[in-house]
Design a protein around this motif. Sequence first.
Motif, PDB file in Angstrom:
ATOM      1  N   GLN A 166       2.435  10.634  -1.724  1.00  0.00           N
ATOM      2  CA  GLN A 166       1.204  11.173  -2.617  1.00  0.00           C
ATOM      3  C   GLN A 166       1.295  12.810  -2.544  1.00  0.00           C
ATOM      4  O   GLN A 166       1.460  13.245  -1.536  1.00  0.00           O
ATOM      5  CB  GLN A 166      -0.063  10.523  -2.430  1.00  0.00           C
ATOM      6  N   SER A 167       0.892  13.400  -3.519  1.00  0.00           N
ATOM      7  CA  SER A 167       0.826  14.972  -3.759  1.00  0.00           C
ATOM      8  C   SER A 167      -0.369  14.958  -3.038  1.00  0.00           C
ATOM      9  O   SER A 167      -1.317  14.124  -3.143  1.00  0.00           O
ATOM     10  CB  SER A 167       0.800  15.394  -5.014  1.00  0.00           C
ATOM     11  N   PRO A 168      -0.648  16.415  -2.485  1.00  0.00           N
ATOM     12  CA  PRO A 168      -1.708  16.609  -1.761  1.00  0.00           C
ATOM     13  C   PRO A 168      -3.174  16.582  -2.940  1.00  0.00           C
ATOM     14  O   PRO A 168      -4.149  16.220  -2.632  1.00  0.00           O
ATOM     15  CB  PRO A 168      -1.484  17.873  -1.265  1.00  0.00           C
ATOM     16  N   GLN A 169      -2.914  17.060  -4.056  1.00  0.00           N
ATOM     17  CA  GLN A 169      -4.093  16.795  -5.017  1.00  0.00           C
ATOM     18  C   GLN A 169      -4.370  15.498  -5.012  1.00  0.00           C
ATOM     19  O   GLN A 169      -5.685  15.310  -5.226  1.00  0.00           O
ATOM     20  CB  GLN A 169      -3.462  17.574  -6.544  1.00  0.00           C
ATOM     21  N   LYS A 225      -8.457  11.032  -4.160  1.00  0.00           N
ATOM     22  CA  LYS A 225      -8.830   9.990  -4.006  1.00  0.00           C
ATOM     23  C   LYS A 225      -9.815   9.959  -2.913  1.00  0.00           C
ATOM     24  O   LYS A 225     -10.683   9.023  -2.853  1.00  0.00           O
ATOM     25  CB  LYS A 225      -7.415   9.176  -3.405  1.00  0.00           C
ATOM     26  N   LEU A 226      -9.779  10.893  -1.946  1.00  0.00           N
ATOM     27  CA  LEU A 226     -10.616  11.126  -0.652  1.00  0.00           C
ATOM     28  C   LEU A 226     -12.033  11.611  -1.442  1.00  0.00           C
ATOM     29  O   LEU A 226     -13.087  10.895  -0.926  1.00  0.00           O
ATOM     30  CB  LEU A 226     -10.265  12.285  -0.106  1.00  0.00           C
ATOM     31  N   GLU A 227     -12.107  12.183  -2.343  1.00  0.00           N
ATOM     32  CA  GLU A 227     -13.406  12.540  -3.071  1.00  0.00           C
ATOM     33  C   GLU A 227     -14.055  11.355  -3.569  1.00  0.00           C
ATOM     34  O   GLU A 227     -15.127  11.120  -3.585  1.00  0.00           O
ATOM     35  CB  GLU A 227     -13.017  13.777  -4.025  1.00  0.00           C
ATOM     36  N   MET A 263       0.818  -1.023   0.160  1.00  0.00           N
ATOM     37  CA  MET A 263      -0.058   0.123   0.101  1.00  0.00           C
ATOM     38  C   MET A 263       0.928   1.364  -0.214  1.00  0.00           C
ATOM     39  O   MET A 263       1.983   1.170   0.655  1.00  0.00           O
ATOM     40  CB  MET A 263      -0.876  -0.024   1.108  1.00  0.00           C
ATOM     41  N   GLU A 264       0.285   2.170  -0.885  1.00  0.00           N
ATOM     42  CA  GLU A 264       1.277   3.408  -0.782  1.00  0.00           C
ATOM     43  C   GLU A 264       0.911   4.421   0.181  1.00  0.00           C
ATOM     44  O   GLU A 264       0.109   4.205   0.917  1.00  0.00           O
ATOM     45  CB  GLU A 264       0.572   4.060  -1.940  1.00  0.00           C
ATOM     46  N   SER A 265       1.925   5.052   0.826  1.00  0.00           N
ATOM     47  CA  SER A 265       1.891   6.061   2.073  1.00  0.00           C
ATOM     48  C   SER A 265       1.119   7.376   1.454  1.00  0.00           C
ATOM     49  O   SER A 265       1.592   7.652   0.234  1.00  0.00           O
ATOM     50  CB  SER A 265       3.275   6.204   2.499  1.00  0.00           C
ATOM     51  N   THR A 266       0.447   7.927   2.345  1.00  0.00           N
ATOM     52  CA  THR A 266       0.073   9.131   1.811  1.00  0.00           C
ATOM     53  C   THR A 266       1.263  10.369   1.607  1.00  0.00           C
ATOM     54  O   THR A 266       1.075  11.469   1.454  1.00  0.00           O
ATOM     55  CB  THR A 266      -1.066   9.627   2.967  1.00  0.00           C
ATOM     56  N   ARG A 267       2.317  10.053   2.460  1.00  0.00           N
ATOM     57  CA  ARG A 267       3.184  11.001   2.404  1.00  0.00           C
ATOM     58  C   ARG A 267       3.910  11.256   1.161  1.00  0.00           C
ATOM     59  O   ARG A 267       4.329  12.213   0.622  1.00  0.00           O
ATOM     60  CB  ARG A 267       4.445  10.579   3.525  1.00  0.00           C
TER      61      ARG A 267
END
Length: 78
Positions: free
Chosen positions: A7-10, A15-17, A1-5
């Motif tokens: 990923q770019s904020p965008q 992904k959250l949306e 699994m990829e870390s959220t750190r």
Amino acid sequence: MESTRRQSPQAALMKLEAAAASARGGFACLFSTADEYETALITERRAQGHYTQDRDYWSFALFVGCALIIVGTVLLLA
């Protein structure tokens, strides 16, 4: 699994949306009106056999019995 750190904020926001839209979709109603719901409900219940008419011979026998009693009473008093 990829870390959220990493990923770019965008990308994290997108992904959250997408996850929120997917979650809201689970609560959506399949029918746009109450009439559509009732039609589907009645169709399903008919398929299950809820609205079939059973042959009720007791009411017919009761009617014939009452008619014979009335005819017998009329003939007896005539």
